[in-house]
Design a protein around this motif. Structure first.
Motif, short mmCIF file in Angstrom:
data_model
loop_
_atom_site.label_atom_id
_atom_site.label_comp_id
_atom_site.label_asym_id
_atom_site.label_seq_id
_atom_site.Cartn_x
_atom_site.Cartn_y
_atom_site.Cartn_z
N UNK A 104 8.41 -11.29 35.74
CA UNK A 104 7.71 -11.32 36.93
C UNK A 104 6.34 -11.51 36.85
N UNK A 105 5.92 -10.48 36.10
CA UNK A 105 4.40 -10.41 36.00
C UNK A 105 3.77 -11.64 35.42
N UNK A 106 4.42 -12.36 34.33
CA UNK A 106 3.95 -13.40 33.60
C UNK A 106 3.93 -14.38 34.56
N UNK A 107 4.94 -14.79 35.46
CA UNK A 107 4.97 -15.61 36.27
C UNK A 107 3.72 -15.62 37.39
N UNK A 123 2.25 -7.90 32.39
CA UNK A 123 3.19 -8.48 31.30
C UNK A 123 3.20 -7.90 30.12
N UNK A 124 1.89 -7.89 29.27
CA UNK A 124 1.79 -7.01 27.98
C UNK A 124 2.10 -5.70 27.87
N UNK A 159 14.50 -15.56 39.04
CA UNK A 159 14.59 -16.36 40.29
C UNK A 159 15.07 -15.51 41.47
N UNK A 160 15.82 -14.38 41.26
CA UNK A 160 16.58 -13.55 42.41
C UNK A 160 15.41 -12.47 42.66
N UNK A 161 14.15 -12.41 42.16
CA UNK A 161 13.47 -11.24 42.60
C UNK A 161 12.04 -11.57 43.32
N UNK A 162 12.28 -12.59 44.36
CA UNK A 162 11.30 -12.97 45.42
C UNK A 162 10.76 -11.75 45.87
N UNK A 163 11.36 -10.50 46.01
CA UNK A 163 10.75 -9.50 46.78
C UNK A 163 9.61 -8.92 46.06
N UNK A 164 9.74 -8.84 44.58
CA UNK A 164 8.64 -8.22 43.55
C UNK A 164 7.44 -8.99 43.85
#
Lengths: 179, 244
Positions: free
Chosen positions: B169-172, B179-180, B233-238
């Protein structure tokens, strides 16, 4: 099925505020976790209320302006309306709608999809939440699996982008529910 | 173990005197000023900060409020009786958008909440999908404690998967630093990866679902031997919480 006269808090206050903003009868066709919990008795809650239709359209824009994510009623109650645009629903769902909490509000009419239609609306996404909800409905209503399969074939399959894939999903569901 | 019957023994990590001193220094308060805010005497606070008296639970709770310390500073051990809808309300208390409407939840350290959830055999799927939000939102939580605990309970595969999702998610989001950092935590668990097949807190999966998930899960889930279809894709809330 729920026999309560109105939903618990914070949903009741949320809908009450929405009702205050309406000046004509407004129908909200609801699907998703909200209906499964409030209408069919699953003991968990969800922050969003999935709606597939708000009628009449003249009232729709006004209510969504108030109640979508990030709008005033979301900030106040921490729950929101989510307009679901992409879910595929069996074609005759409107004939089977049932009103939730009749008489609870002056103008709002909260309509729930029939449990078979609710289940089928989850077929394309088919994630763990969806399968858990379908399993709950299958056992609590209980669902007649032949009706579920028949309605899938007659009213939903032709609408789907990848019917071959969804045939496999339906087969998974039937196996899962037979266990 | 069911969600409503959690009997895990969690190591209680108490706040230290040194941590209290650091918090006071950050506020540029003298001991006299801090003692007044904390409702203790300056002499007592001095002993506590030097380590010659333990930080009582009451003082720790007061300090969390007075110094406005983040949830990651909360002592461990308060969640051992968590059950029923406790996960939802504790997540809501931490600010998770999906359960924000549940007010007044148990105030838990995010690392402890994540551990307790990962160590539960049967979680509501909406709680399970909330788990990557915790490492994403609290990257400074006590990883050392968490990694020790998950290894002791053989939950490292579950944890690595959840943290890897948070990193994706962080990468996206274009947050390569986060992300690292999350990726390095996953790397630490690579050598202790378990070969046994597991679920992501869903022991009740039917045989049909298990068969289906073996062929429909993501490569990441397969790598960590987990039967789950949870994906980025399921983690829109993040994503949503980053802008709120």
């Amino acid at each position: 099925m729920s026999t309560k006269t109105h939903p618990p808090e914070p949903w009741h206050s949320f809908f009450h505020d929405l009702d205050d903003a309406a000046d004509t009868v407004v129908r909200l066709d609801c699907i998703g976790g909200f209906v499964v919990t409030q209408m069919y008795g699953l003991e968990r809650s969800t922050a969003d209320i999935d709606v597939i239709e708000i009628a009449p359209r003249t009232a729709s824009d006004r209510l969504m302006d108030l109640a979508l994510q990030g709008r005033p009623l979301h900030k106040k109650h921490r729950i929101y309306l989510d307009r679901v645009a992409v879910a595929s629903i069996p074609e005759n769902y409107e004939d089977r709608l049932v009103e939730m909490f009749p008489g609870a509000y002056r103008y709002l009419r909260l309509m729930a999809l029939d449990p078979y239609d609710i289940a089928l609306s989850k077929l394309e996404r088919n994630n763990q939440k969806d399968r858990d909800d379908v399993r709950f409905l299958a056992h609590s209503i209980p669902l007649d699996l032949s009706v579920l399969e028949e309605r899938y074939k007659a009213e939903l399959r032709w609408q789907l982008g990848r019917p071959d894939r969804e045939d496999l999903t339906m087969r998974l569901w039937l196996e899962m529910l037979h266990e | 173990m069911s969600e409503g019957n959690i009997t895990n023994i969690v190591i209680i990590q108490k706040m230290t005197g040194e941590e209290l001193k650091i918090a006071r220094s950050a506020h540029h308060w003298t001991q006299v000023e801090a003692a007044k805010h904390l409702g203790v005497t300056q002499a007592y606070l001095s002993m506590v900060e030097r380590g010659s008296r333990p930080v009582s639970e009451e003082l720790a709770e007061t300090a969390l409020k007075v110094y406005a310390l983040p949830p990651t500073a909360r002592p461990m051990g308060h969640g051992k009786l968590l059950g029923g809808g406790g996960f939802q309300s504790a997540l809501g208390e931490l600010g998770y958008p999906g359960f924000a409407y549940l007010r007044g939840g148990l105030q838990l350290n995010p690392a402890e909440l994540l551990f307790l959830a990962l160590d539960t055999e049967e979680l509501d799927a909406r709680v399970t999908e909330a788990l990557p939000w915790i490492p994403f939102q609290f990257p400074e939580m006590d990883w050392e404690w968490l990694i020790v605990e998950v290894k002791l309970r053989d939950r490292q595969n579950r944890m690595a998967f959840v943290v890897q999702l948070a990193g994706a998610v962080a990468e996206a989001e274009g947050d390569s630093s986060r992300a690292g950092s999350l990726g390095s935590k996953v790397s630490k668990l690579e050598r202790s990866r378990l070969a046994m097949e597991d679920t992501l807190c869903k022991a009740s999966l039917s045989e049909a679902e298990r068969r289906w998930l073996r062929s429909h899960r993501t490569k990441t889930a397969a790598h960590w031997n987990l039967l789950t279809d949870l994906k980025v894709e399921d983690l829109k809330h993040v994503y949503e919480n980053t802008s709120s």
